[in-house]
Design an enzyme around this catalytic site. Structure first.
Site, PDB file in Angstrom:
ATOM      1  N   TYR A   1      -2.276  -0.879  10.257  1.00 40.77           N
ATOM      2  CA  TYR A   1      -1.896  -0.940   9.258  1.00 40.77           C
ATOM      3  C   TYR A   1      -0.374  -0.674   8.454  1.00 40.77           C
ATOM      4  O   TYR A   1      -0.221  -1.094   7.125  1.00 40.77           O
ATOM      5  CB  TYR A   1      -3.578  -0.074   8.579  1.00 40.77           C
ATOM      6  N   SER A  17       0.767  -1.260  -0.137  1.00 39.41           N
ATOM      7  CA  SER A  17      -0.043  -0.220  -0.149  1.00 39.41           C
ATOM      8  C   SER A  17       0.994   1.028  -0.311  1.00 39.41           C
ATOM      9  O   SER A  17       2.311   1.388   0.138  1.00 39.41           O
ATOM     10  CB  SER A  17      -1.185   0.162   1.210  1.00 39.41           C
TER      11      SER A  17
END
Ligand SMILES: NC(=O)c1ccc[n+]([C@@H]2O[C@H](COP(=O)([O-])OP(=O)(O)OC[C@H]3O[C@@H](n4cnc5c(N)ncnc54)[C@H](O)[C@@H]3O)[C@@H](O)[C@H]2O)c1
Length: 276
Positions: free
Chosen positions: A155, A142
């Site tokens: 995350y 990501s």
């Protein structure tokens, strides 16, 4: 890997979002595809969207469990005889300040996002090494694996980990088995099911960060506002695989904040704040 026709792709997280679109695109390229996810209804739906005549296998697989990913590898080989392209793509997200994170937050997210990738490498790469055929692994990280954002500590930790293991894997394969390529996919916000991942969080990881709400709402809005579609991400990713790209940055705008972070490190500055 330039020639994908008749090769075999395995896609985790294939019941939704990027995984679904990657599976559709791989099948459109003439690949045989293995669709893996914990969401069996979603897998069926993805299967129904594949082009007519596509050869596909649905496998219920929990990437956070090594034995489940081992079984996925065995089922793929049993059905198609080989695996050439692996997308370690399944993932979930959580938000909230680090000081009020719960152990469930850490175990749920790291178990899927980070260990899921480790499990995929452990289950599939040995077969790729042994085959001697051109193969490729794509790990979905990501933009949150290349930058740090308020309220995204868990995350980000999982995705920094995915970037790190992808880079290490690349070096190892260049030394020992250059017929196996690696890419790390680093998208920014895209409107997919991940906006609602928390709603599908299993009860065994049920204790949520009590400070999550404002961050969760901001993240949901940013995801919903994403301009590129999951199909765009799949197309950019497959083009990147064909071109042998390692870093697949689908949103070039994030390069400015990566540059700033690198400069912070190299110039001994404190981290520059970037809105997540
Ligand atoms: N959408 C975004 O904005 C965005 C941005 C950057 C990175 N990503 C990453 O992209 C990947 C795909 O996410 P998406 O956006 O398509 O989300 P999505 O929610 O649409 O798809 C994720 C899929 O993973 C599956 N999954 C969840 N837990 C699983 C498990 N234990 N085992 C197997 N499958 C499981 C879900 O059922 C779902 O089908 C994730 O790794 C995510 O972190 C997404």
């Amino acid at each position: 890997m330039e020639d994908l026709k008749n090769k075999v792709a395995v896609v985790t997280g294939a019941a939704s979002g990027f995984g679904r679109e990657l599976a559709i695109l791989c099948a459109a390229e003439g690949m045989r595809v293995v669709l893996a996810d914990i969401d069996e209804a979603g897998l069926k739906h993805t299967h129904s969207l594949l082009p007519d005549g596509a050869q596909a296998l649905e496998v219920r697989c929990d990437v956070s469990k090594q034995e489940s990913v081992d079984a996925l590898a065995q089922a793929s080989i049993a059905r198609f005889g080989a695996v050439h392209l692996l997308f370690n793509n399944a993932g979930v997200g959580t938000t909230g300040p680090l000081w009020s994170t719960t152990l469930d937050d850490w175990q749920w997210v790291l178990g899927i996002n980070l260990m899921g990738v480790a499990h995929g490498i452990r289950s599939f790469v040995p077969g790729m090494l042994a085959s001697g055929e051109p193969c490729h692994v794509v790990n979905t990280a990501s933009a949150a694996g290349l930058g740090a954002y308020e309220g995204s500590g868990v995350y980000c930790a999982s995705k920094y980990g995915v970037v790190a293991i992808s880079e290490c894997l690349y070096h190892e394969l260049q030394t020992h088995a250059p017929h196996v390529g690696v890419s790390v996919l680093c998208p920014a916000f895209v409107n997919t099911g991940i906006a609602d991942a928390e709603e599908r969080r299993p009860a065994e990881f049920g204790e949520r960060n009590p400070g999550a709400a404002p961050y969760a709402e901001r993240a949901r809005q940013a995801i919903r506002a994403g301009r590129l579609s999951a199909a765009d991400i799949a197309r950019i990713t497959l083009d990147g695989v064909k071109a042998g790209k390692f870093y697949i940055l689908t949103h070039p705008k994030i390069k400015a904040s990566i540059e700033t972070r690198m400069q912070d490190i190299l110039l001994d500055r404190t981290p520059t704040h970037v809105a997540g």
